[in-house]
Design a protein around this motif. Structure first.
Motif, PDB file in Angstrom:
ATOM      1  N   ALA B 101      -9.567  13.450   6.521  1.00 41.47           N
ATOM      2  CA  ALA B 101     -10.911  12.954   6.817  1.00 41.47           C
ATOM      3  C   ALA B 101     -11.460  12.162   5.633  1.00 41.47           C
ATOM      4  O   ALA B 101     -11.015  12.322   4.516  1.00 41.47           O
ATOM      5  N   ASP B 106     -16.984  14.356   8.349  1.00 44.13           N
ATOM      6  CA  ASP B 106     -15.757  14.079   9.115  1.00 44.13           C
ATOM      7  C   ASP B 106     -14.910  15.332   9.214  1.00 44.13           C
ATOM      8  O   ASP B 106     -14.371  15.674  10.271  1.00 44.13           O
ATOM      9  N   GLU B 109     -16.502  17.949  11.534  1.00 48.85           N
ATOM     10  CA  GLU B 109     -16.389  17.604  12.946  1.00 48.85           C
ATOM     11  C   GLU B 109     -14.963  17.799  13.454  1.00 48.85           C
ATOM     12  O   GLU B 109     -14.740  18.340  14.536  1.00 48.85           O
ATOM     13  N   ARG B 118     -21.474  18.258  12.869  1.00 44.74           N
ATOM     14  CA  ARG B 118     -21.345  17.088  12.013  1.00 44.74           C
ATOM     15  C   ARG B 118     -22.702  16.573  11.566  1.00 44.74           C
ATOM     16  O   ARG B 118     -22.909  16.272  10.389  1.00 44.74           O
ATOM     17  N   GLN B 345     -21.031   5.792   8.804  1.00 43.36           N
ATOM     18  CA  GLN B 345     -20.245   6.285   9.935  1.00 43.36           C
ATOM     19  C   GLN B 345     -21.116   6.996  10.967  1.00 43.36           C
ATOM     20  O   GLN B 345     -20.816   6.977  12.158  1.00 43.36           O
ATOM     21  N   ASP B 346     -22.204   7.641  10.515  1.00 37.16           N
ATOM     22  CA  ASP B 346     -23.028   8.402  11.445  1.00 37.16           C
ATOM     23  C   ASP B 346     -24.046   7.536  12.152  1.00 37.16           C
ATOM     24  O   ASP B 346     -24.306   7.715  13.341  1.00 37.16           O
TER      25      ASP B 346
END
Lengths: 123, 485
Positions: B101, B106, B109, B118, B345-346
């Motif tokens: 990850a 990451d 999750e 996450r 990323q989120d």
């Protein structure tokens, strides 16, 4: 005589579960065979035992060193370069302890993994 | 002190940082380069970079201040920071590298198969990261204030702008080289003055006897057992929960090399802390008048010119200023890289462009906080970050790597309880300064918040009707078995 009802034959879709979004992380999807799983679990236990053993050793040595600095009488009287010995020990003596335990653990963990590899290759 | 020389030293650090970062930029091409340096960084470089970003303003300026102010008690901080990497090595270094990850969220999750877990982890990572950047910016303000008389916001804004620009431009690849360089700069910047000052004052003769400079009342024997144990627990476990520490392990090529890197890191940071502790001992000898809460953090910068009036003292001060700025830049940059990785990323899609935008966002928020707050002691502010990290993220990582029964609900409940309980304890302690017998438990809450968070995690996981994720065994097997050679 009634004709048997026609049944459509398809592949079993399995229980419907939404696929987790993994954002590109390769989840371990390769099938795991039984022997592999047993070896993997054994390796995990060995590594955990090694880690917990190293932590216990580290805590024991740290507590012993702290008690020695505090409890040994007369240490305060010894002055090196203008600094009493208990202060010098507290400032510098703990780092070698940390490093020694780190090296011991790293060596042990590598050895456990080599053993696991050897076992799996023999299968 | 010579402001022109000191400002020139800051400018030199900035220019060299930009040059090294620019070299990194030339070799950064892909998304993977930006996030984790394409996982090709050699152990020595990686270890220098990890140490470079780990040694923050709190350690560079704060440790000597703590020893000057609080006596031998201050030594526990660096000991805890170094031993924290021992726990990182034993419990999470190789497994997290093998998880594949990019960031802590990451990992959570993938392990728990839960977007909700996450999101909670991402919030914790962001809060911890921001809390940690603020003292770096404060440190920059203090430094420029002491050496050049500039108002505090100048230092904070300078560091924030530089970091946001460097991270947005080069990502992780550039940052790796920048931070590796900054470790060696920081070590040299402290080691050279310590050796020279030790030669000047270490041999004696002394005007003041050792028993006055190093009174037994402030010595190792007079340390409160609960307070020291709780602090050490927070520092030991908090290290693995720091967002910028973990993202570095993803840049090692294999689990074995991740372990090797961690052992090297322990050696490198221990060397730095030993030098820093020596500086603290010298500070007690040379500058006992600075032992006041507001002044103690400046003692490292003031010491050389006290011992060597004239050009040598000025040059040594400039070197220390350069090292201090390297500390602010390296730690903030490492934090911004890992926070930007999480946010991009989120919230966005995880592309290079969103990474750049997130880097700007993640620097702006702590800069605002730093400008609105007054710096407390740097060492103590950094200590709070460790307590929060140790009570929220560390239990999730430990249980996630080693206990197959952990569920998403358990992780969410434990993280929330841990973060809230230590947040409330520290706020109450800050507001009323302790209530009778509860005072030590509010001032150093780690000894009860970490077990509490862990217990909640285990209890909720065990009673979770949905049970552990179906793929837990495969995930754990992947975390713990060595890569195919």
């Amino acid at each position: 005589m009634t004709e048997p009802r026609r049944v459509r034959v398809t592949a079993d879709p399995g229980p419907r579960r939404p696929v987790a979004a993994t954002r590109g992380i390769a989840l371990p999807d390769a099938p795991v065979d039984e022997a592999d799983a047993v070896f993997a679990r054994a390796l995990r236990r060995t590594q955990l035992r090694l880690a917990l053993g190293t932590v216990s050793g580290f805590v024991i040595v740290t507590v012993a060193l702290s008690l020695a600095i505090v409890a040994i009488p007369g240490l305060d009287g010894i002055v090196l370069l203008g600094v009493p010995l208990p202060w010098l020990l507290h400032a510098f003596a703990y780092y070698p302890v940390v490093l020694v335990f780190a090296l011991r653990y790293a060596r042990g963990a590598d050895r456990n993994e080599r053993r696991y590899r050897a076992l799996r290759e023999r299968e | 002190m010579n402001p022109a020389l000191d400002l020139a030293a800051v400018a030199l650090v900035v220019v060299v940082t930009a040059l090294v970062g620019g070299y990194g930029l030339r070799v950064s091409r892909t998304t993977s380069d930006f996030f984790v340096a394409s996982r090709t960084v050699r152990p020595v470089w990686n270890a220098s970079a990890i140490s470079g970003e780990y040694l923050s303003a709190g350690t560079f300026l704060g440790l000597s201040g703590l020893v000057l102010l609080g006596g031998a008690r201050g030594f526990w901080f660096p000991i805890g920071y170094a031993a924290g990497y021992l726990l990182v090595l034993m419990f999470i270094a190789a497994p997290l590298r093998r998880s594949g990850a990019y960031t802590i969220p990451d990992f959570v999750e993938a392990r728990l198969e839960s977007p909700a877990a996450r999101r909670v982890t991402s919030v914790a990572v962001l809060v911890i990261g921001w809390l940690y950047i603020v003292p770096q910016l404060h440190g920059a303000g203090i430094t420029l204030g002491v050496v050049a008389g500039l108002p505090p916001w100048v230092g904070a804004v300078t560091v924030a702008v530089l970091v946001a620009a460097a991270v947005a431009a080069g990502g992780m690849r550039a940052i790796t080289y920048v931070q590796a360089f900054q470790y060696w700069l920081k070590l040299a910047a402290l080691l050279v003055p310590v050796i020279l000052i030790a030669f000047a004052v270490g041999g004696g003769p002394y005007d003041v006897p050792a028993s006055v400079v190093f009174p037994p009342a402030a010595g190792p024997a007079e340390i409160d057992a609960y307070e020291s144990a709780s602090l050490l627990l927070a520092l030991l476990l908090g290290t693995m929960g720091l967002p910028h520490v973990l993202v570095r392990f993803y840049t090692s090529p294999t689990g074995v090399s991740a372990r090797r890197t961690t052992v090297l890191v322990i050696g490198l940071v221990s060397a730095f802390y030993a030098v820093s502790s020596a500086m603290g001992l010298l500070a007690r000898r040379v500058a006992p008048d600075l032992a006041e809460p507001g002044l103690a953090d400046t003692v490292v910068l003031v010491l050389p010119s006290r011992v060597f009036p004239g050009l040598l003292g000025e040059l040594l001060t400039a070197l220390l200023v350069a090292g201090a700025f390297a500390a602010f830049l390296a730690t903030s940059a490492g934090l911004v890289v890992s926070l930007a990785g999480v946010v991009s990323q989120d919230v966005f899609g995880g592309s290079v462009r969103s990474f750049r935008l997130s880097a700007l966002l993640c620097t702006a928020v702590p800069l605002g906080v730093a400008l609105l707050t007054v710096p407390a002691g740097l060492g103590a502010s950094v200590g709070i970050v460790f307590v929060v990290a140790a009570s929220s993220l560390s239990p999730v990582l430990l249980l996630g790597v080693w206990w197959r029964g952990l569920t998403a609900r358990g992780a969410i409940a434990g993280m929330t309880v841990g973060a809230l309980s230590c947040g409330v304890a520290l706020l109450v302690h800050g507001a009323v300064g302790g209530v009778g017998a509860a005072a030590p438990f509010l001032a150093q809450p780690a000894a009860w918040t970490i077990p509490l968070a862990t217990a909640v995690m285990v209890a909720v996981s065990v009673s979770d009707p949905r049970g552990a994720p179906l793929r837990t065994d495969r995930t754990l097997a992947r975390l713990h078995t060595p890569e195919r050679a």
